[in-house]
Write a protein that holds these residues in place. Structure first.
Motif, PDB file in Angstrom:
ATOM      1  N   LEU A  48       0.826  -1.206   0.000  1.00 37.17           N
ATOM      2  CA  LEU A  48       0.000   0.000   0.000  1.00 37.17           C
ATOM      3  C   LEU A  48       0.859   1.255   0.000  1.00 37.17           C
ATOM      4  CD1 LEU A  48      -2.762   1.363   0.156  1.00 37.17           C
ATOM      5  CD2 LEU A  48      -2.653   1.150   2.649  1.00 37.17           C
ATOM      6  N   GLY A  49       1.901   1.254   0.826  1.00 36.70           N
ATOM      7  CA  GLY A  49       2.795   2.414   0.888  1.00 36.70           C
ATOM      8  C   GLY A  49       3.494   2.669  -0.428  1.00 36.70           C
ATOM      9  N   TYR A  50       3.948   1.589  -1.071  1.00 35.72           N
ATOM     10  CA  TYR A  50       4.628   1.721  -2.373  1.00 35.72           C
ATOM     11  C   TYR A  50       3.668   2.303  -3.409  1.00 35.72           C
ATOM     12  CZ  TYR A  50       6.865   0.362  -6.767  1.00 35.72           C
ATOM     13  OH  TYR A  50       7.418   0.364  -8.023  1.00 35.72           O
ATOM     14  N   ALA A  51       2.443   1.779  -3.447  1.00 40.53           N
ATOM     15  CA  ALA A  51       1.464   2.261  -4.421  1.00 40.53           C
ATOM     16  C   ALA A  51       1.128   3.737  -4.179  1.00 40.53           C
ATOM     17  CB  ALA A  51       0.198   1.409  -4.354  1.00 40.53           C
ATOM     18  N   ILE A  52       0.937   4.111  -2.903  1.00 38.33           N
ATOM     19  CA  ILE A  52       0.633   5.509  -2.592  1.00 38.33           C
ATOM     20  C   ILE A  52       1.786   6.408  -3.022  1.00 38.33           C
ATOM     21  CG2 ILE A  52       0.295   7.154  -0.710  1.00 38.33           C
ATOM     22  CD1 ILE A  52      -1.293   4.995   0.753  1.00 38.33           C
ATOM     23  N   TYR A  53       3.005   5.971  -2.758  1.00 39.68           N
ATOM     24  CA  TYR A  53       4.186   6.766  -3.133  1.00 39.68           C
ATOM     25  C   TYR A  53       4.251   6.972  -4.648  1.00 39.68           C
ATOM     26  CZ  TYR A  53       9.042   7.957  -4.098  1.00 39.68           C
ATOM     27  OH  TYR A  53      10.173   8.555  -4.569  1.00 39.68           O
ATOM     28  N   ILE A  54       4.064   5.875  -5.405  1.00 38.61           N
ATOM     29  CA  ILE A  54       4.161   5.956  -6.869  1.00 38.61           C
ATOM     30  C   ILE A  54       3.074   6.853  -7.431  1.00 38.61           C
ATOM     31  CG2 ILE A  54       3.918   4.650  -9.013  1.00 38.61           C
ATOM     32  CD1 ILE A  54       6.624   4.267  -7.644  1.00 38.61           C
ATOM     33  N   PHE A  55       1.841   6.654  -6.997  1.00 41.08           N
ATOM     34  CA  PHE A  55       0.744   7.420  -7.585  1.00 41.08           C
ATOM     35  C   PHE A  55       0.688   8.855  -7.057  1.00 41.08           C
ATOM     36  CE2 PHE A  55      -0.973   3.030  -8.243  1.00 41.08           C
ATOM     37  CZ  PHE A  55      -0.920   3.073  -9.626  1.00 41.08           C
ATOM     38  N   ALA A  56       1.173   9.076  -5.833  1.00 40.16           N
ATOM     39  CA  ALA A  56       1.231  10.445  -5.307  1.00 40.16           C
ATOM     40  C   ALA A  56       2.272  11.278  -6.058  1.00 40.16           C
ATOM     41  CB  ALA A  56       1.545  10.429  -3.815  1.00 40.16           C
ATOM     42  N   ASN A  57       3.278  10.589  -6.606  1.00 41.11           N
ATOM     43  CA  ASN A  57       4.328  11.282  -7.356  1.00 41.11           C
ATOM     44  C   ASN A  57       4.149  11.133  -8.868  1.00 41.11           C
ATOM     45  OD1 ASN A  57       6.552  12.280  -5.310  1.00 41.11           O
ATOM     46  ND2 ASN A  57       5.878  10.266  -4.576  1.00 41.11           N
ATOM     47  N   TYR A  58       2.939  10.780  -9.274  1.00 36.37           N
ATOM     48  CA  TYR A  58       2.650  10.618 -10.707  1.00 36.37           C
ATOM     49  C   TYR A  58       2.874  11.942 -11.428  1.00 36.37           C
ATOM     50  CZ  TYR A  58      -0.001   9.541 -14.960  1.00 36.37           C
ATOM     51  OH  TYR A  58      -0.381   9.343 -16.261  1.00 36.37           O
ATOM     52  N   ASP A  59       3.660  11.900 -12.476  1.00 34.46           N
ATOM     53  CA  ASP A  59       4.011  13.100 -13.233  1.00 34.46           C
ATOM     54  C   ASP A  59       3.133  13.172 -14.481  1.00 34.46           C
ATOM     55  OD1 ASP A  59       5.121  15.192 -14.615  1.00 34.46           O
ATOM     56  OD2 ASP A  59       7.198  14.523 -14.384  1.00 34.46           O
ATOM     57  N   ARG A  60       2.199  14.094 -14.498  1.00 34.35           N
ATOM     58  CA  ARG A  60       1.279  14.202 -15.627  1.00 34.35           C
ATOM     59  C   ARG A  60       1.960  14.704 -16.890  1.00 34.35           C
ATOM     60  NH1 ARG A  60      -3.832  13.435 -15.662  1.00 34.35           N
ATOM     61  NH2 ARG A  60      -4.035  14.828 -17.460  1.00 34.35           N
ATOM     62  N   SER A  61       3.184  15.182 -16.774  1.00 36.46           N
ATOM     63  CA  SER A  61       3.905  15.571 -17.985  1.00 36.46           C
ATOM     64  C   SER A  61       4.609  14.384 -18.631  1.00 36.46           C
ATOM     65  CB  SER A  61       4.947  16.656 -17.651  1.00 36.46           C
ATOM     66  OG  SER A  61       5.982  16.125 -16.823  1.00 36.46           O
ATOM     67  N   ALA A  71       3.027  -0.781  -9.857  1.00 41.16           N
ATOM     68  CA  ALA A  71       2.222  -0.471  -8.670  1.00 41.16           C
ATOM     69  C   ALA A  71       0.784  -0.954  -8.832  1.00 41.16           C
ATOM     70  CB  ALA A  71       2.246   1.034  -8.409  1.00 41.16           C
ATOM     71  N   SER A  72       0.206  -0.743 -10.015  1.00 36.41           N
ATOM     72  CA  SER A  72      -1.168  -1.209 -10.233  1.00 36.41           C
ATOM     73  C   SER A  72      -1.236  -2.730 -10.215  1.00 36.41           C
ATOM     74  CB  SER A  72      -1.714  -0.665 -11.556  1.00 36.41           C
ATOM     75  OG  SER A  72      -0.996  -1.187 -12.661  1.00 36.41           O
ATOM     76  N   GLY A  73      -0.200  -3.380 -10.736  1.00 37.33           N
ATOM     77  CA  GLY A  73      -0.158  -4.830 -10.704  1.00 37.33           C
ATOM     78  C   GLY A  73      -0.098  -5.375  -9.290  1.00 37.33           C
ATOM     79  N   LEU A  74       0.744  -4.774  -8.456  1.00 39.30           N
ATOM     80  CA  LEU A  74       0.857  -5.208  -7.061  1.00 39.30           C
ATOM     81  C   LEU A  74      -0.446  -4.983  -6.296  1.00 39.30           C
ATOM     82  CD1 LEU A  74       4.450  -3.991  -6.101  1.00 39.30           C
ATOM     83  CD2 LEU A  74       3.629  -6.358  -6.105  1.00 39.30           C
ATOM     84  N   LEU A  75      -1.091  -3.839  -6.551  1.00 39.95           N
ATOM     85  CA  LEU A  75      -2.354  -3.566  -5.866  1.00 39.95           C
ATOM     86  C   LEU A  75      -3.423  -4.598  -6.220  1.00 39.95           C
ATOM     87  CD1 LEU A  75      -2.916   0.300  -5.855  1.00 39.95           C
ATOM     88  CD2 LEU A  75      -2.731  -1.222  -3.890  1.00 39.95           C
TER      89      LEU A  75
END
Length: 418
Positions: A48-61, A71-75
């Motif tokens: 959960l922590g890894y997924a939150i970290y990855i998606f919280a730092n998602y770069d829309r550029s 991350a989506s696979g692990l979730l």
């Protein structure tokens, strides 16, 4: 982060925690080992922590990356099996509550005392729930490591009374949804290209989504896809919704336009002729069939496709093959069109990359609740639609039950109207 963004994050996290708390009850019932319980919780929290970290730092550029895929696979690998456990445990709790209620009422009214007895969770039910959860876990694991490259060649034979005689036995090959930015195994893609090249085909057609977001995703794959053989009557393609660069934030309109031009150039680099609301004729002697390509037209996505413009050179009685990425175009505009488009080729849905398909027995995927036509061949009033399940993958780094597809369609002349 505004309130809308906060709620978008908060609700999934609350749902995840609820599923986790419920599933943990099965672990507590099965084993009394504190170390096993702590280990289970630590692994869940780390994912959960890894997924939150990855998606919280998602770069829309930048858009989706291999990290977001992972991350989506692990979730999903965590949530789906636990959700299966929760269904079993919830069923057991309904029974426990009913027994508790019966005991309370019977002792209150007939014995004059209050019963607080509630049956304990049964170890057998928790073990059964864990066993059931192992099925989707194994399926997802297989889908991530093997299923996403489990390429299948599917064959269809279609009969038309108005097919020009010279095209009786004409073979089309279709691929769709390459999504090159998701690839992580060059040898598997080389194998898939070899598989395409092994097919007997007169014409090769690609129905869009060559990348996830940006043109650079194809840089490492140009030489690989350039190896796809060009059959006698050529290779033609259209764009999909992901090819317009609309799922990222650009620094300027000029940057976005440059990416779009680069994506269109990819088709030339791999020897495909890109049809942008345009058409061509395939000719055999004095007979011909039309291949029409529209830009993306989706009921819930970008509507750049212009069927009228694309068909300007086409006569009403020409035999027509339409390339249109999104199958909703067929449902809303094409299938009842007065100009009678004989065959439409689409992709887009990927079959949700998850489902159950046993020919002649069952065909199910969650995507069927969104798209009426979501995988395979459809026929209404002699007008056919093939929805290719896709060559690549996106969002989830795997495929479960819905395999990547290369379609071969043989056109045959029938002796009577279909």
């Amino acid at each position: 982060m505004n309130l809308e963004d906060t709620m978008r994050w908060l609700l999934p996290i609350i749902l995840y925690v609820c599923i986790e708390v419920y599933a943990y009850q099965a672990i507590k019932t099965i084993t009394r080992s504190v170390w096993v319980q702590i280990g289970y919780l630590l692994v869940s929290l780390l994912i959960l922590g890894y997924a939150i970290y990855i998606f919280a730092n998602y770069d829309r550029s930048v858009g989706p990356t291999k990290y977001t895929l992972r991350a989506s696979g692990l979730l999903l690998l965590t949530i789906v099996p636990k959700f299966a456990m929760v269904l079993f445990l919830f069923g057991e709790d309904v029974v426990r509550i009913c027994i508790t209620g019966y005991n309370y009422l019977s002792t209150t009214f007939f014995e004059g005392k209050v019963s607080k007895y509630m049956p304990d969770r049964r170890k057998f039910i928790s073990q059964l729930a864990l066993g059931v959860a192992a099925i989707p876990f194994a399926g997802l694991l297989h889908g991530i490591f093997r299923g996403k490259y489990n390429f299948k060649v599917l064959h269809h034979v279609l009969y038309y009374d108005d097919l020009p005689s010279g095209f009786d036995g004409f073979r089309l090959a279709q691929i769709s949804d390459i999504h090159s930015g998701s690839f992580d195994d060059a040898s598997k893609i080389e194998y898939a290209v070899d598989l395409i090249n092994e097919q007997e085909m007169d014409l090769l057609l690609f129905t869009g989504d060559i990348v996830n977001t940006v043109a650079e995703e194809m840089d490492d794959w140009i030489d690989t896809f350039k190896r796809v053989k060009t059959p006698k009557y050529g290779k033609y393609s259209v764009l999909g919704n992901h090819d317009y660069g609309e799922y990222v934030t650009w620094n300027s309109k000029e940057e976005k336009d440059a990416n779009f031009e680069a994506i269109k150039d990819i088709h030339t680099k791999i020897d495909f002729n890109l049809l942008l609301n345009d058409s061509i004729f395939v000719e055999k002697g004095e007979e011909r069939i039309a291949v029409i390509g529209v830009e993306n037209w989706g009921h819930n996505f970008k509507k750049a496709g212009d069927l009228r413009k694309a068909s300007e050179k086409i006569a009403k009685d020409d035999f027509k093959i339409l390339l249109s990425h999104d199958p909703s175009h067929w449902e809303y505009e094409v299938k009842k069109h007065s100009d009678h488009y004989h065959l439409t080729l689409s992709g887009h849905t990927h079959g949700f990359q998850f489902g159950i398909e046993i020919p002649g027995v069952i065909r199910w995927s969650p995507v069927q609740y969104v798209y009426k036509q979501w995988a395979g061949m459809y026929n209404e009033m002699g007008r056919y639609l093939n929805v290719n399940r896709g060559f690549g993958f996106h969002a989830f780094p795997g495929r479960v039950g819905i395999w990547p597809e290369i379609t071969i369609i043989e056109l045959r002349k029938s002796t009577k109207p279909v």
